[in-house]
Design a protein around this motif. Structure first.
Motif, mmCIF file in Angstrom:
data_model
loop_
_atom_site.group_PDB
_atom_site.id
_atom_site.type_symbol
_atom_site.label_atom_id
_atom_site.label_comp_id
_atom_site.label_asym_id
_atom_site.label_seq_id
_atom_site.Cartn_x
_atom_site.Cartn_y
_atom_site.Cartn_z
ATOM 1 N N ARG A 26 77.890 7.475 92.727
ATOM 2 C CA ARG A 26 77.864 8.540 93.723
ATOM 3 C C ARG A 26 79.272 8.857 94.226
ATOM 4 N N SER A 27 80.079 7.825 94.415
ATOM 5 C CA SER A 27 81.447 8.043 94.902
ATOM 6 C C SER A 27 82.260 8.849 93.902
ATOM 7 N N ILE A 29 81.150 10.992 91.678
ATOM 8 C CA ILE A 29 80.673 12.379 91.672
ATOM 9 C C ILE A 29 81.162 13.124 92.910
ATOM 10 N N ALA A 30 81.077 12.479 94.067
ATOM 11 C CA ALA A 30 81.468 13.133 95.317
ATOM 12 C C ALA A 30 82.953 13.487 95.327
ATOM 13 N N ILE A 31 83.791 12.548 94.918
ATOM 14 C CA ILE A 31 85.235 12.790 94.911
ATOM 15 C C ILE A 31 85.594 13.842 93.866
ATOM 16 N N ALA A 33 83.727 16.173 92.639
ATOM 17 C CA ALA A 33 83.210 17.486 93.037
ATOM 18 C C ALA A 33 84.134 18.158 94.034
ATOM 19 N N PHE A 34 84.657 17.380 94.976
ATOM 20 C CA PHE A 34 85.551 17.978 95.970
ATOM 21 C C PHE A 34 86.882 18.374 95.343
ATOM 22 N N THR A 209 89.422 12.067 98.340
ATOM 23 C CA THR A 209 89.104 10.695 98.735
ATOM 24 C C THR A 209 89.025 10.582 100.250
ATOM 25 N N ALA A 212 85.569 12.510 100.991
ATOM 26 C CA ALA A 212 84.297 12.056 100.434
ATOM 27 C C ALA A 212 84.286 10.596 99.986
ATOM 28 N N THR A 214 84.480 6.392 100.053
ATOM 29 C CA THR A 214 84.055 5.272 100.895
ATOM 30 C C THR A 214 85.294 4.551 101.420
#
Length: 243
Positions: A26-27, A29-31, A33-34, A209, A212, A214
């Motif tokens: 998930r991390s 994908i989130a990073i 994507a941003f 980072t 988004a 952790t």
């Protein structure tokens, strides 16, 4: 933002996931994507992972060739893809070693020396010398993303470049678009093998980072940047031109 323009042709989405991201994280994908959002990239990626890696190599080679000739026109730069190290002055003797190993019918030399010492870095930067072999100035390993097997390959090549040379060591670096700081740390941490990791979307990675990531990802990225282990790809030509 300092992201090279050629990255815009490689980056993209694949079935709703950025083509640099690990679908199982998930991390990641989130990073990733941003990063794409900052670059305003909405299109579907036209390349597979392997094709993206090849395009990264060509893009890095083109960037270095253009910028090095502009930054230091006094040196005769030669930037190439897939050149064996035996082509360069510090490693020309490796060709003789290879001949000895191949001609040894007993197989003893192959057992002792091994068979993977004639390596071909993804991108080589040489300074040509009239009447002599070019001098390997930098060896650049290009990895679209970072996985454990790729880390081992990078480290193995770096160790051989160090052990086999005669003369000054080339700048040994990795270029990647990997979005997950902890994976970047797997190659960026430590000393003695790779000099530094250069990120293709450095500014965007920092912002992504921060937005988004952790706590673990933020700490890893801060460590790598503060220790000078993770640098901006845009700075690589300047580094090579000034030493």
């Amino acid at each position: 933002m300092s992201t090279p323009s050629f990255l815009h042709d490689i980056l993209g989405w694949r079935n709703g996931v950025p083509n640099t991201a690990d679908r199982g994280s998930r991390s990641s994908i989130a990073i990733a994507a941003f990063i794409l959002e900052q670059l305003e990239i909405e299109r579907e990626a036209a390349t597979t992972g392997q094709e993206a890696g090849s395009q990264l190599e060509h893009g890095v080679a083109g960037l270095l060739s253009t910028q090095l000739h502009r930054l230091d026109a006094k040196r005769l730069w030669s930037v190439a893809l897939g050149q064996p190290i035996t082509r360069f002055a510090q490693y020309s003797h490796v060709a003789d070693l290879d001949d000895l190993v191949r001609s040894d019918q007993s197989g003893i030399l192959r057992t002792v020396v091994g068979a993977d010492y004639v390596i071909t870095p993804d991108v080589t930067v040489a300074v040509e010398r009239f009447g002599e072999s070019g001098f390997l100035h930098a060896a650049v390993s290009c990895k679209w993303t970072i996985r454990s097997d790729r880390v081992q390959n990078i480290r193995h090549e770096a160790v051989l470049l160090t052990r086999l040379r005669k003369g000054r060591q080339p700048h040994i670096v990795t270029v990647t678009a990997e979005p997950l700081p902890t994976r970047l740390a797997s190659i960026g941490r430590g000393t003695g093998e790779v000099d530094a990791v250069y990120h293709a979307t450095f500014d965007e990675l920092r912002s992504a980072t921060d937005f988004a990531g952790t706590a673990e990802q933020k700490a890893a990225l801060t460590e790598l940047i503060d220790q000078g282990r993770l640098l901006d790809l845009a700075d690589l030509p300047k580094v090579l031109a000034t030493y």
